[in-house]
Enzyme design. Structure first.
Site, short mmCIF file in Angstrom:
data_model
loop_
_atom_site.label_atom_id
_atom_site.label_comp_id
_atom_site.label_asym_id
_atom_site.label_seq_id
_atom_site.Cartn_x
_atom_site.Cartn_y
_atom_site.Cartn_z
N SER A 149 40.20 24.75 43.30
CA SER A 149 41.15 25.72 43.81
C SER A 149 40.52 26.57 44.91
O SER A 149 40.08 26.04 45.92
CB SER A 149 41.67 26.58 42.65
OG SER A 149 42.72 27.41 43.06
N ASP A 209 44.14 24.41 47.14
CA ASP A 209 44.88 23.36 46.41
C ASP A 209 46.38 23.65 46.39
O ASP A 209 47.15 22.97 45.72
CB ASP A 209 44.33 23.17 44.99
CG ASP A 209 44.61 24.35 44.07
OD1 ASP A 209 44.64 25.49 44.57
OD2 ASP A 209 44.77 24.14 42.85
N ASP A 259 48.36 25.87 45.18
CA ASP A 259 49.17 26.36 44.05
C ASP A 259 49.43 27.87 44.16
O ASP A 259 50.30 28.39 43.48
CB ASP A 259 48.58 25.98 42.68
CG ASP A 259 47.23 26.61 42.39
OD1 ASP A 259 46.62 27.20 43.31
OD2 ASP A 259 46.76 26.50 41.24
N THR A 291 47.38 36.88 30.32
CA THR A 291 47.07 36.43 31.69
C THR A 291 46.86 34.91 31.70
O THR A 291 46.39 34.33 30.72
CB THR A 291 45.80 37.10 32.23
OG1 THR A 291 44.74 36.88 31.30
CG2 THR A 291 45.98 38.58 32.42
N GLU A 294 50.17 38.36 39.00
CA GLU A 294 49.81 39.18 40.16
C GLU A 294 48.76 38.51 41.05
O GLU A 294 48.62 38.85 42.22
CB GLU A 294 49.37 40.58 39.70
CG GLU A 294 47.90 40.81 39.43
CD GLU A 294 47.26 39.89 38.39
OE1 GLU A 294 46.04 39.75 38.43
OE2 GLU A 294 47.97 39.30 37.55
N ALA A 295 48.05 37.51 40.53
CA ALA A 295 47.02 36.82 41.31
C ALA A 295 47.63 35.71 42.19
O ALA A 295 47.08 34.61 42.30
CB ALA A 295 45.97 36.24 40.38
N LYS A 311 52.23 27.12 38.64
CA LYS A 311 52.43 27.82 39.90
C LYS A 311 52.46 26.82 41.05
O LYS A 311 51.74 25.82 41.03
CB LYS A 311 51.36 28.89 40.11
CG LYS A 311 49.93 28.46 39.99
CD LYS A 311 49.03 29.69 40.06
CE LYS A 311 47.56 29.31 39.90
NZ LYS A 311 47.24 28.97 38.50
#
Length: 567
Positions: free
Chosen positions: A145, A303, A305, A371, A396-397, A409
Site C-alpha cells: 500500500s 495500491d 484503495d 478501527t 478517517e485514514a 475501501k
C-alpha cells in the site's frame, strides 16, 4: 541461531536473499541476524507486511511460499469447495510483487487449488472485486500500500469479499506455522495452466471491474461533468489507467495526470513517503492543479484503495480536505441521492461522529466499528437487512467504499464519486467549501485531530491506570459517559451502565459536555498512545465560517494541550 540460518539457506529458493544472508554471516552482523531470526513476521487481520530481505522476520520468497501454503491448507480445511472455487491473486508495482504473486499461485496450485492470476499490476480494489465477481474462496493482493519502498505485504480477502477477521487470521497463522516445518510443494505455472488450475485474468477482467463501477447506481450522477477540471496523481502506484478511464467514462474531459508519478515505480522517486496524508506527498498534484486552474487536486495511494483531495479555494490556493471532511461530504451527498430511510451507513470509532448525526437526521441506519476497514465491511454485511441496504462507509485514514461493488475501501470509485459530487455542486453554482459550510451550519462545526504520545516503556500500561483512577473531567469539560471497549461497557456520569456490542479492544472513549470527545488507544506494538480528539462548535447564521473555524481550532488546541498534560 546458526542451525536456523543453515536451515533457512537450505530452504530459500531465491539466490538473491541467500547471498544477502551469507554476506551477513560473513560480516558477523550479529545484531542484524538476531533481528531477522528472533521471531517471524506475524500473520494478522491485515495479512503480512514487512521489510523485504532474507530471514523469517522479513518479506521474501520463502516467507511468501510458506504463507501461501498455510493459506491453502486452511482453505481446504474450512471450505470443501475451496479447491474448485479458487483464489484471485493480484499485485502492485513494487519490485518483488510480481514474483511474490507468482510464488503464491505456484504454492496454491500445488495443493490443487485453482488460481486466477492477474497478467499485470492491479489496484487492490480491482483484486478484491474478483472474490464476489468470480465466486472464489479468497483473494490475495501482494502490496505494501502506502508504506515506504523497503516494504511489501500479503493481504487476504475471505469468500465474502472483505478482508479477513478472526477466527480466520489465527487459523491461517496456525497453518503457516506448520508449513514452516514441512517440505514445500510448488507447481510450475505452465503446468498449472495446462491442468486447468491457472486462469490468467487479462484485460477482459479489468473491463468487468470498469463495467461494474460504471453501472453502480450511486456513480451515475452525470451533472455537467465538463464544468469541472481535475488534476490527478497515482503517486507512482497502479491507479492511473483505471482512474483516467473511469473519469472519462463519467464524462470528465479535463483531467490532468502528474506525468512523473503516473507509472508504477516501487522506488517512489518523487515522494519521501507515498502516503497522501504525509506532508509534501500532494505537492506535485497541487502544482499540476495550479498550472491548469483545476477545481480539484486528487490522489490515490500506490495500491489505489485510498483517496485524497485538495480543493481550490477562492484565492486560487488549494487546501487538503481531511478524511472526515470527505467522509461527511460523501455521507450527506449519498444519503440525499439514495433513499436515506432504507440505507445503512457507518464509520469507525475514531472517525467523526458527524456522519451519525446526519444519518439520524435523514432517517438512515448508522453503525460504528473498531478501527480498520475489515470491520466496516464485515459488520455492514451482518447489519444490513432487506429494509436497510448498505450504502456507504468510511474511515478517517482516507478509506471509503461506495455501495457494495467492492467490499473494501476503493479509491477509484471514491475518485469518481467525489468528482460527480463536485460537478453537481458546480451545476448549482456552489463549491465544495459552500457545501461543507452549509453542513456545519446545519449540524455544528466538527473538527477532528490525532496526536501520538510517547510513553515511558517501564511504566504500567496507561490503559490500566486510566481504568483504576478514571478522570472526572478533561480540559475542564465534564465527562458525560465513558466507553471502555476492553470491558465492553458504557458508563454514564450518574453511574448507570450499558453493554457495548463491539469486539473487545484496548480503547477508551470519553464523551464530554458540549459534544467534544477524546479517544485513547494504546499502541499494541510500541510504548505510545494514540489520541483522537473531536470538538463540536455551534454556528450562528450571522457568524462567518472563518470566525467559527478559528473558535473551534482554539477549543481543539486547548483540549489537546490540557488532555496531554493530564497524562
Amino acid at each position: 541461531m546458526n542451525n536456523e540460518i543453515t536451515r533457512w539457506l537450505q530452504r530459500d529458493p531465491d539466490p538473491k536473499s541467500r547471498q544477502e544472508l551469507q554476506q551477513l554471516v560473513a560480516d558477523n552482523a550479529t545484531a542484524e541476524l538476531a533481528d531477522r531470526f528472533n521471531g517471524r513476521l506475524e500473520f494478522g487481520t491485515a495479512g503480512l507486511r514487512g521489510v523485504v530481505g532474507a530471514g523469517p522476520n522479513r518479506m521474501n520468497r520463502l516467507v511468501i511460499q510458506e504463507t501461501a501454503t498455510g493459506l491453502g491448507q486452511y482453505l481446504l480445511r474450512t471450505d470443501s469447495a475451496a479447491a474448485h472455487k479458487g483464489v484471485v491473486i493480484g499485485y502492485d508495482g513494487r519490485p518483488d510483487s510480481r514474483q511474490f504473486a507468482h510464488d503464491t499461485a505456484a504454492a496454491l496450485a500445488a495443493q490443487g487449488i485453482k488460481v486466477y492470476l492477474t497478467t499485470k499490476v492491479a489496484a487492490t480494489p480491482i483484486v478484491a472485486f474478483g472474490v464476489k465477481h468470480l465466486h472464489t474462496a479468497a483473494a490475495v493482493v501482494v502490496t505494501a500500500s502506502h508504506n515506504p519502498p523497503a516494504y511489501n505485504g500479503f493481504k487476504v480477502y475471505w469468500n465474502n469479499g472483505a478482508q479477513i477477521i478472526p477466527p480466520h487470521d489465527a487459523g491461517i497463522a496456525a497453518e503457516i506455522d506448520k508449513a514452516t516445518q514441512s517440505e514445500l510443494h510448488l507447481m510450475d505455472l505452465a503446468e498449472a495452466e495446462a491442468k486447468g488450475l491457472l486462469v490468467w485474468l487479462d484485460d477482459a477482467y479489468y473491463q468487468d471491474y470498469r463495467k461494474a463501477i460504471n453501472t453502480n447506481p450511486l456513480l451515475n450522477n452525470h451533472h455537467n461533468p465538463q464544468d469541472i477540471s481535475i488534476a490527478y496523481t497515482a503517486m507512482h502506484g497502479v491507479g492511473a489507467d483505471m482512474a483516467e478511464t473511469l473519469l472519462a467514462d463519467a464524462g470528465f474531459k479535463y483531467v490532468y495526470s502528474v506525468a512523473v508519478q503516473r507509472e508504477p515505480d516501487g522506488a517512489f522517486p518523487t515522494v519521501k513517503f507515498p502516503n497522501p496524508e504525509e506532508q509534501g506527498a500532494m505537492d506535485l498534484v497541487i502544482a499540476e492543479a495550479k498550472l491548469h486552474g483545476a477545481t480539484l487536486a486528487c490522489a490515490n495511494d500506490p495500491d489505489a484503495d485510498r483517496f485524497a483531495v485538495a480543493v481550490r479555494c477562492a484565492d486560487g490556493e488549494y487546501q487538503m480536505l481531511t478524511g472526515d471532511q470527505v467522509g461527511t461530504l460523501f455521507g450527506y451527498y449519498l444519503l440525499n441521492q439514495a433513499q436515506a430511510s432504507t440505507s445503512l451507513v457507518g464509520n469507525t470509532i475514531v472517525s467523526s461522529t458527524l456522519l451519525g448525526k446526519i444519518a439520524t437526521a435523514l432517517g438512515a441506519q448508522y453503525y460504528q466499528t473498531l478501527t480498520g476497514f475489515k470491520w466496516l465491511t464485515n459488520v455492514a454485511m451482518e447489519r444490513q437487512t432487506v429494509d436497510h441496504q448498505f450504502l456507504f462507509a468510511y474511515e478517517e485514514a482516507l478509506g471509503y467504499t461506495i455501495g457494495n461493488t467492492v467490499w473494501d475501501k476503493d479509491g477509484l470509485s471514491a475518485l469518481v464519486a467525489f468528482a460527480q459530487l463536485t460537478a453537481e455542486l458546480s451545476a448549482k453554482g456552489q463549491t465544495v467549501w459552500d457545501q461543507l459550510e452549509a453542513i456545519y451550519r446545519e449540524y455544528g462545526l466538527y473538527i477532528n485531530a490525532q496526536r501520538s504520545i510517547a510513553l515511558d516503556p517501564t511504566a504500567a500500561p496507561i490503559g490500566d491506570s486510566l481504568r483504576t483512577t478514571p478522570p472526572q473531567a478533561i480540559a475542564g469539560l465534564a465527562i458525560h459517559s465513558t466507553e471502555d471497549f476492553k470491558t465492553s461497557l458504557r458508563t454514564f456520569a450518574d453511574g448507570s451502565v450499558e453493554a457495548i456490542d463491539l469486539q473487545v479492544s484496548d480503547v477508551l472513549i470519553y464523551h464530554l459536555e458540549g459534544g467534544a470527545r477524546v479517544v485513547v488507544r494504546p499502541s499494541g506494538t510500541e510504548p505510545k498512545l494514540k489520541c483522537y480528539y473531536e470538538v463540536v462548535e455551534p454556528m450562528s447564521q450571522e457568524e462567518t465560517f472563518e470566525h467559527a473555524q478559528l473558535r473551534a481550532q482554539e477549543t481543539m488546541d486547548r483540549l489537546i494541550v490540557q488532555h496531554q498534560a493530564s497524562l
